[in-house]
Design a protein around this motif. Structure first.
Motif, PDB file in Angstrom:
ATOM      1  N   GLU A   1      -5.249 -11.369  13.837  1.00  0.00           N
ATOM      2  CA  GLU A   1      -5.521 -12.035  12.565  1.00  0.00           C
ATOM      3  C   GLU A   1      -5.592 -10.983  11.470  1.00  0.00           C
ATOM      4  O   GLU A   1      -6.024  -9.851  11.707  1.00  0.00           O
ATOM      5  CB  GLU A   1      -6.858 -12.775  12.675  1.00  0.00           C
ATOM      6  CG  GLU A   1      -7.281 -13.512  11.440  1.00  0.00           C
ATOM      7  CD  GLU A   1      -8.650 -14.168  11.602  1.00  0.00           C
ATOM      8  OE1 GLU A   1      -9.102 -14.803  10.641  1.00  0.00           O
ATOM      9  OE2 GLU A   1      -9.267 -14.024  12.686  1.00  0.00           O
ATOM     10  N   ILE A   2      -5.159 -11.353  10.273  1.00  0.00           N
ATOM     11  CA  ILE A   2      -5.297 -10.486   9.102  1.00  0.00           C
ATOM     12  C   ILE A   2      -6.106 -11.260   8.062  1.00  0.00           C
ATOM     13  O   ILE A   2      -5.838 -12.432   7.801  1.00  0.00           O
ATOM     14  CB  ILE A   2      -3.933 -10.092   8.512  1.00  0.00           C
ATOM     15  CG1 ILE A   2      -3.107  -9.306   9.532  1.00  0.00           C
ATOM     16  CG2 ILE A   2      -4.116  -9.269   7.233  1.00  0.00           C
ATOM     17  CD1 ILE A   2      -1.677  -9.063   9.114  1.00  0.00           C
ATOM     18  N   VAL A   3      -7.103 -10.594   7.488  1.00  0.00           N
ATOM     19  CA  VAL A   3      -7.891 -11.178   6.405  1.00  0.00           C
ATOM     20  C   VAL A   3      -7.797 -10.217   5.231  1.00  0.00           C
ATOM     21  O   VAL A   3      -8.047  -9.016   5.381  1.00  0.00           O
ATOM     22  CB  VAL A   3      -9.367 -11.372   6.814  1.00  0.00           C
ATOM     23  CG1 VAL A   3     -10.161 -11.970   5.659  1.00  0.00           C
ATOM     24  CG2 VAL A   3      -9.479 -12.245   8.061  1.00  0.00           C
ATOM     25  N   LEU A   4      -7.400 -10.739   4.061  1.00  0.00           N
ATOM     26  CA  LEU A   4      -7.277  -9.865   2.904  1.00  0.00           C
ATOM     27  C   LEU A   4      -7.579 -10.601   1.612  1.00  0.00           C
ATOM     28  O   LEU A   4      -7.528 -11.827   1.549  1.00  0.00           O
ATOM     29  CB  LEU A   4      -5.895  -9.211   2.852  1.00  0.00           C
ATOM     30  CG  LEU A   4      -4.659 -10.084   2.636  1.00  0.00           C
ATOM     31  CD1 LEU A   4      -4.333 -10.208   1.159  1.00  0.00           C
ATOM     32  CD2 LEU A   4      -3.468  -9.508   3.368  1.00  0.00           C
ATOM     33  N   THR A   5      -7.876  -9.813   0.607  1.00  0.00           N
ATOM     34  CA  THR A   5      -8.098 -10.317  -0.749  1.00  0.00           C
ATOM     35  C   THR A   5      -7.069  -9.665  -1.658  1.00  0.00           C
ATOM     36  O   THR A   5      -6.857  -8.448  -1.589  1.00  0.00           O
ATOM     37  CB  THR A   5      -9.519  -9.960  -1.232  1.00  0.00           C
ATOM     38  OG1 THR A   5     -10.471 -10.544  -0.348  1.00  0.00           O
ATOM     39  CG2 THR A   5      -9.755 -10.470  -2.640  1.00  0.00           C
ATOM     40  N   ILE A   6      -6.422 -10.472  -2.486  1.00  0.00           N
ATOM     41  CA  ILE A   6      -5.473  -9.957  -3.477  1.00  0.00           C
ATOM     42  C   ILE A   6      -6.100 -10.134  -4.851  1.00  0.00           C
ATOM     43  O   ILE A   6      -6.586 -11.221  -5.186  1.00  0.00           O
ATOM     44  CB  ILE A   6      -4.122 -10.681  -3.403  1.00  0.00           C
ATOM     45  CG1 ILE A   6      -3.487 -10.502  -2.022  1.00  0.00           C
ATOM     46  CG2 ILE A   6      -3.177 -10.172  -4.501  1.00  0.00           C
ATOM     47  CD1 ILE A   6      -2.197 -11.275  -1.822  1.00  0.00           C
ATOM     48  N   ILE A   7      -6.102  -9.051  -5.638  1.00  0.00           N
ATOM     49  CA  ILE A   7      -6.694  -9.080  -6.972  1.00  0.00           C
ATOM     50  C   ILE A   7      -5.598  -8.810  -7.996  1.00  0.00           C
ATOM     51  O   ILE A   7      -4.880  -7.810  -7.912  1.00  0.00           O
ATOM     52  CB  ILE A   7      -7.821  -8.045  -7.102  1.00  0.00           C
ATOM     53  CG1 ILE A   7      -8.891  -8.308  -6.028  1.00  0.00           C
ATOM     54  CG2 ILE A   7      -8.435  -8.087  -8.497  1.00  0.00           C
ATOM     55  CD1 ILE A   7      -9.955  -7.246  -5.953  1.00  0.00           C
ATOM     56  N   ARG A   8      -5.501  -9.698  -8.947  1.00  0.00           N
ATOM     57  CA  ARG A   8      -4.463  -9.611  -9.979  1.00  0.00           C
ATOM     58  C   ARG A   8      -4.923  -8.712 -11.123  1.00  0.00           C
ATOM     59  O   ARG A   8      -6.092  -8.669 -11.458  1.00  0.00           O
ATOM     60  CB  ARG A   8      -4.191 -11.019 -10.507  1.00  0.00           C
ATOM     61  CG  ARG A   8      -3.039 -11.126 -11.450  1.00  0.00           C
ATOM     62  CD  ARG A   8      -2.697 -12.586 -11.684  1.00  0.00           C
ATOM     63  NE  ARG A   8      -1.716 -12.691 -12.731  1.00  0.00           N
ATOM     64  CZ  ARG A   8      -1.935 -13.255 -13.918  1.00  0.00           C
ATOM     65  NH1 ARG A   8      -3.099 -13.792 -14.170  1.00  0.00           N
ATOM     66  NH2 ARG A   8      -0.980 -13.292 -14.816  1.00  0.00           N
ATOM     67  N   GLY A   9      -3.955  -7.985 -11.695  1.00  0.00           N
ATOM     68  CA  GLY A   9      -4.251  -7.172 -12.868  1.00  0.00           C
ATOM     69  C   GLY A   9      -4.763  -5.791 -12.536  1.00  0.00           C
ATOM     70  O   GLY A   9      -5.241  -5.081 -13.404  1.00  0.00           O
ATOM     71  N   GLU A  10      -4.689  -5.398 -11.251  1.00  0.00           N
ATOM     72  CA  GLU A  10      -5.069  -4.050 -10.843  1.00  0.00           C
ATOM     73  C   GLU A  10      -3.912  -3.438 -10.075  1.00  0.00           C
ATOM     74  O   GLU A  10      -3.064  -4.142  -9.557  1.00  0.00           O
ATOM     75  CB  GLU A  10      -6.295  -4.073  -9.922  1.00  0.00           C
ATOM     76  CG  GLU A  10      -7.550  -4.586 -10.576  1.00  0.00           C
ATOM     77  CD  GLU A  10      -8.732  -4.543  -9.634  1.00  0.00           C
ATOM     78  OE1 GLU A  10      -8.543  -4.235  -8.447  1.00  0.00           O
ATOM     79  OE2 GLU A  10      -9.847  -4.814 -10.093  1.00  0.00           O
ATOM     80  N   GLY A  11      -3.901  -2.120  -9.981  1.00  0.00           N
ATOM     81  CA  GLY A  11      -2.894  -1.474  -9.147  1.00  0.00           C
ATOM     82  C   GLY A  11      -1.909  -0.669  -9.949  1.00  0.00           C
ATOM     83  O   GLY A  11      -1.909  -0.666 -11.171  1.00  0.00           O
ATOM     84  N   LYS A  12      -1.048   0.024  -9.202  1.00  0.00           N
ATOM     85  CA  LYS A  12      -0.040   0.893  -9.804  1.00  0.00           C
ATOM     86  C   LYS A  12       1.240   0.118 -10.061  1.00  0.00           C
ATOM     87  O   LYS A  12       1.505  -0.878  -9.428  1.00  0.00           O
ATOM     88  CB  LYS A  12       0.258   2.067  -8.855  1.00  0.00           C
ATOM     89  CG  LYS A  12      -0.960   2.906  -8.517  1.00  0.00           C
ATOM     90  CD  LYS A  12      -0.594   3.923  -7.472  1.00  0.00           C
ATOM     91  CE  LYS A  12      -1.826   4.731  -7.068  1.00  0.00           C
ATOM     92  NZ  LYS A  12      -1.541   5.661  -5.974  1.00  0.00           N
ATOM     93  N   GLN A  13       2.014   0.615 -10.976  1.00  0.00           N
ATOM     94  CA  GLN A  13       3.335   0.046 -11.220  1.00  0.00           C
ATOM     95  C   GLN A  13       4.269   0.533 -10.114  1.00  0.00           C
ATOM     96  O   GLN A  13       4.404   1.729  -9.918  1.00  0.00           O
ATOM     97  CB  GLN A  13       3.878   0.486 -12.595  1.00  0.00           C
ATOM     98  CG  GLN A  13       3.057  -0.015 -13.770  1.00  0.00           C
ATOM     99  CD  GLN A  13       3.285  -1.489 -14.024  1.00  0.00           C
ATOM    100  OE1 GLN A  13       4.323  -2.035 -13.692  1.00  0.00           O
ATOM    101  NE2 GLN A  13       2.284  -2.156 -14.600  1.00  0.00           N
TER     102      GLN A  13
END
Length: 196
Positions: free
Chosen positions: A178-190
């Protein structure tokens, strides 16, 4: 007396089997049709994002942790999500998802075809309400070779910036992880269009 006991035992087994099947069945995408906030892939998967998650084995034990930078873009209605994963053991993985809108036969459900380098064939993508489900076969490196794993992604939009994803992994119908993850918009590198 013995016959009555046998009939009662069979009835109990049938009831238990029915309860087991109901417990194992999961809600379809239509169940989320009225849930808010509304998931719109063209809006959420645009620009930089980050992902943070864990990989669990079949016993539920966390075996790996990862962070990822993602970059989403849309051109002519077709989406591209470039992903760069960094695992806790130092391994780096890249994936480029393409999302192609298709005609849906179900009212209130939007559908897409998903494609990526290590996905076998086309992924089935359904979106309704605050949910997005993706089913596909993933080629996974294993002992110097690759094996095919069935993946059932269930994503739920929590706010305009946060998406929770649960992925069930199976092989020949048998759960393997199983994989559990959270994706957050508006963060991170180009990231470039080709993450590699």
């Amino acid at each position: 007396m013995q016959t009555t006991h046998l009939i009662a035992t069979r009835r109990l087994l049938l009831i238990l089997c029915a309860l087991f099947l109901v417990a194992c069945s999961s809600a379809g995408i239509e169940h989320y049709q009225d849930k808010q906030p509304r998931m719109v892939p063209e809006e959420f998967f645009r620009g930089p994002l980050t992902a943070h998650g864990v990989l669990k084995d079949r016993n539920g034990t966390v075996t790996r942790r990862f962070n990822a930078d993602l970059q989403g873009s849309w051109n002519g209605g077709v989406g591209l999500l470039a992903e760069r994963f960094l695992f806790d053991d130092g391994e780096v993985q890249f994936r480029n998802w393409q999302l192609i809108p298709t005609a849906s036969d179900t009212p209130g459900v939007r559908t897409y075809i998903g494609r990526a380098e290590d996905v076998v064939g086309d992924a089935e993508v359904e979106v309704s309400g605050n949910a997005m489900f993706i089913r596909y076969v993933l080629e996974v490196p294993y002992k110097g070779d690759t094996i095919e794993i069935n993946v059932d992604d269930r994503m739920y939009l929590i706010s305009d910036r946060v998406l929770i994803n649960e992925s069930k992994l199976s092989k020949l119908g048998i759960p393997v992880g199983e994989i559990v993850l959270t994706i957050i918009r508006g963060e991170g590198k180009q990231l470039s269009r080709n993450a590699k």
